[in-house]
Design a protein around this motif. Structure first.
Motif, PDB file in Angstrom:
ATOM      1  N   SER A  49       0.809  -1.149   0.013  1.00  0.00           N
ATOM      2  CA  SER A  49       0.122  -0.013   0.100  1.00  0.00           C
ATOM      3  C   SER A  49       1.015   1.414  -0.178  1.00  0.00           C
ATOM      4  O   SER A  49       2.088   1.080   0.365  1.00  0.00           O
ATOM      5  N   GLY A  50       0.249   2.416  -0.527  1.00  0.00           N
ATOM      6  CA  GLY A  50       0.982   3.624  -0.308  1.00  0.00           C
ATOM      7  C   GLY A  50       2.121   3.853  -1.767  1.00  0.00           C
ATOM      8  O   GLY A  50       2.869   4.738  -1.773  1.00  0.00           O
ATOM      9  N   MET A  51       1.488   3.361  -2.956  1.00  0.00           N
ATOM     10  CA  MET A  51       2.112   3.475  -4.189  1.00  0.00           C
ATOM     11  C   MET A  51       2.235   4.966  -4.452  1.00  0.00           C
ATOM     12  O   MET A  51       2.936   5.569  -5.092  1.00  0.00           O
ATOM     13  N   GLU A  52       1.000   5.736  -3.990  1.00  0.00           N
ATOM     14  CA  GLU A  52       1.109   7.050  -4.403  1.00  0.00           C
ATOM     15  C   GLU A  52       2.058   7.853  -3.543  1.00  0.00           C
ATOM     16  O   GLU A  52       2.301   9.100  -4.107  1.00  0.00           O
ATOM     17  N   GLY A  53       2.439   7.396  -2.901  1.00  0.00           N
ATOM     18  CA  GLY A  53       3.514   8.261  -1.918  1.00  0.00           C
ATOM     19  C   GLY A  53       5.037   7.878  -2.233  1.00  0.00           C
ATOM     20  O   GLY A  53       6.007   8.080  -1.865  1.00  0.00           O
ATOM     21  N   LEU A  54       5.032   7.209  -3.467  1.00  0.00           N
ATOM     22  CA  LEU A  54       6.324   6.796  -4.068  1.00  0.00           C
ATOM     23  C   LEU A  54       6.733   7.719  -5.545  1.00  0.00           C
ATOM     24  O   LEU A  54       5.632   7.927  -6.195  1.00  0.00           O
ATOM     25  N   SER A  55       8.027   7.676  -5.803  1.00  0.00           N
ATOM     26  CA  SER A  55       8.347   8.139  -7.196  1.00  0.00           C
ATOM     27  C   SER A  55       7.526   7.234  -8.273  1.00  0.00           C
ATOM     28  O   SER A  55       7.452   6.074  -7.946  1.00  0.00           O
ATOM     29  N   SER A  56       7.499   8.104  -9.410  1.00  0.00           N
ATOM     30  CA  SER A  56       6.642   7.275 -10.419  1.00  0.00           C
ATOM     31  C   SER A  56       8.154   6.139 -11.055  1.00  0.00           C
ATOM     32  O   SER A  56       9.005   6.541 -10.992  1.00  0.00           O
ATOM     33  N   ILE A  57       7.479   5.424 -11.884  1.00  0.00           N
ATOM     34  CA  ILE A  57       8.311   4.224 -12.395  1.00  0.00           C
ATOM     35  C   ILE A  57       8.949   4.947 -13.718  1.00  0.00           C
ATOM     36  O   ILE A  57       8.176   5.630 -14.673  1.00  0.00           O
ATOM     37  N   ASN A  58      10.376   4.850 -13.581  1.00  0.00           N
ATOM     38  CA  ASN A  58      10.774   5.457 -14.852  1.00  0.00           C
ATOM     39  C   ASN A  58      10.981   4.453 -15.928  1.00  0.00           C
ATOM     40  O   ASN A  58      10.777   3.310 -15.692  1.00  0.00           O
ATOM     41  N   ARG A  59      11.670   4.575 -17.059  1.00  0.00           N
ATOM     42  CA  ARG A  59      11.680   3.836 -18.267  1.00  0.00           C
ATOM     43  C   ARG A  59      12.478   2.417 -18.034  1.00  0.00           C
ATOM     44  O   ARG A  59      12.368   1.283 -18.283  1.00  0.00           O
ATOM     45  N   ARG A  60      13.848   2.737 -17.484  1.00  0.00           N
ATOM     46  CA  ARG A  60      14.461   1.620 -17.161  1.00  0.00           C
ATOM     47  C   ARG A  60      14.059   0.633 -16.155  1.00  0.00           C
ATOM     48  O   ARG A  60      14.133  -0.615 -16.316  1.00  0.00           O
ATOM     49  N   GLU A  61      13.237   1.286 -15.107  1.00  0.00           N
ATOM     50  CA  GLU A  61      12.761   0.401 -14.121  1.00  0.00           C
ATOM     51  C   GLU A  61      11.547  -0.399 -14.829  1.00  0.00           C
ATOM     52  O   GLU A  61      11.477  -1.855 -14.600  1.00  0.00           O
ATOM     53  N   GLN A  62      10.920   0.070 -15.615  1.00  0.00           N
ATOM     54  CA  GLN A  62       9.631  -0.682 -16.478  1.00  0.00           C
ATOM     55  C   GLN A  62      10.323  -1.739 -17.149  1.00  0.00           C
ATOM     56  O   GLN A  62       9.783  -2.699 -17.124  1.00  0.00           O
ATOM     57  N   ARG A  63      11.422  -1.500 -17.826  1.00  0.00           N
ATOM     58  CA  ARG A  63      11.885  -2.386 -18.855  1.00  0.00           C
ATOM     59  C   ARG A  63      12.599  -3.711 -17.981  1.00  0.00           C
ATOM     60  O   ARG A  63      12.380  -4.770 -18.472  1.00  0.00           O
ATOM     61  N   THR A  64      13.133  -3.393 -16.884  1.00  0.00           N
ATOM     62  CA  THR A  64      13.555  -4.454 -16.064  1.00  0.00           C
ATOM     63  C   THR A  64      12.423  -5.227 -15.571  1.00  0.00           C
ATOM     64  O   THR A  64      12.553  -6.390 -15.486  1.00  0.00           O
ATOM     65  N   LEU A  65      11.444  -4.433 -14.962  1.00  0.00           N
ATOM     66  CA  LEU A  65      10.261  -5.070 -14.424  1.00  0.00           C
ATOM     67  C   LEU A  65       9.634  -6.223 -15.431  1.00  0.00           C
ATOM     68  O   LEU A  65       9.131  -7.238 -15.143  1.00  0.00           O
ATOM     69  N   GLU A  66       9.557  -5.842 -16.566  1.00  0.00           N
ATOM     70  CA  GLU A  66       8.971  -6.448 -17.785  1.00  0.00           C
ATOM     71  C   GLU A  66       9.716  -7.948 -17.804  1.00  0.00           C
ATOM     72  O   GLU A  66       9.031  -8.886 -18.537  1.00  0.00           O
ATOM     73  N   VAL A  67      10.730  -8.380 -17.434  1.00  0.00           N
ATOM     74  CA  VAL A  67      11.594  -9.580 -17.657  1.00  0.00           C
ATOM     75  C   VAL A  67      11.468 -10.352 -16.319  1.00  0.00           C
ATOM     76  O   VAL A  67      11.928 -11.371 -16.532  1.00  0.00           O
ATOM     77  N   ILE A  68      10.903  -9.834 -15.227  1.00  0.00           N
ATOM     78  CA  ILE A  68      10.849 -10.542 -14.032  1.00  0.00           C
ATOM     79  C   ILE A  68       9.430 -11.482 -14.190  1.00  0.00           C
ATOM     80  O   ILE A  68       8.368 -10.914 -14.389  1.00  0.00           O
ATOM     81  N   THR A  69       9.837 -12.775 -13.917  1.00  0.00           N
ATOM     82  CA  THR A  69       8.608 -13.717 -14.039  1.00  0.00           C
ATOM     83  C   THR A  69       7.736 -13.529 -12.998  1.00  0.00           C
ATOM     84  O   THR A  69       6.294 -13.693 -13.027  1.00  0.00           O
ATOM     85  N   SER A  70       8.131 -13.332 -11.845  1.00  0.00           N
ATOM     86  CA  SER A  70       7.231 -13.003 -10.743  1.00  0.00           C
ATOM     87  C   SER A  70       6.864 -11.375 -10.378  1.00  0.00           C
ATOM     88  O   SER A  70       6.195 -11.220  -9.563  1.00  0.00           O
TER      89      SER A  70
END
Length: 160
Positions: free
Chosen positions: A52-73
């Motif tokens: 919870s609290g996603m709105e209290g965090l910085s937004s996802i940048n492009r590098r993070e998004q690309r890395t998250l896309e390869v995580i199976t979990s």
């Protein structure tokens, strides 16, 4: 001004400076985070879930998004601790279950025992051995081609 972040399932609260990343908090709490890429958002070894609290965090940048896309979990609430900055109160971090395996040697030492928790690949989060399964020598043979080196993994991937 410091913000309070709750860590689950260990039920601990910790202070983190505003605009500091969650990786610094995890390291300060002496949690075993591999941080293979040195906090550049390229390896996913600091993968966490935001309960919870996603709105209290910085937004996802492009590098993070690309890395998250390869995580199976990966889930919709997945983030990389190294890229996630705390901006406000109310953040609850869920640490992923399982033990991250850094090499086949880590598993080899457990042959003949039941996995107490899922054994996860440190880069992809892929389950190498499921919780409760007996770790056998034949599993080791099946995993011989598994790449554990971050450089090797990204060199074979054209997405990065």
């Amino acid at each position: 001004m410091a913000k309070i972040v709750r860590l689950e399932p260990i039920a601990e609260e910790a202070e983190v400076a505003t605009n500091s990343n969650l990786l610094s908090l995890l390291l300060h709490k002496d949690l075993d985070v591999l941080k293979e890429c040195g906090g550049r958002g390229m390896c996913a070894t600091c993968h966490i879930y935001i309960k919870s609290g996603m709105e209290g965090l910085s937004s996802i940048n492009r590098r993070e998004q690309r890395t998250l896309e390869v995580i199976t979990s990966c889930k919709p609430n997945s983030r990389l601790a190294c890229q996630t900055r705390v901006l406000d109160e109310g953040v609850v971090v869920e640490l992923p279950p399982g033990m991250y395996v850094q090499s086949l040697k880590d598993i080899e030492d457990l042959i003949g025992r039941r996995a107490e928790q899922d054994l996860l690949h440190p880069i992809t989060g892929e389950v190498l051995v499921e919780q409760g399964k007996i770790i056998t020598r034949s599993m080791m043979v099946q995993m011989e081609d598994t790449k554990f080196e971050i450089g090797d993994y990204f060199n074979q991937s054209s997405d990065f």
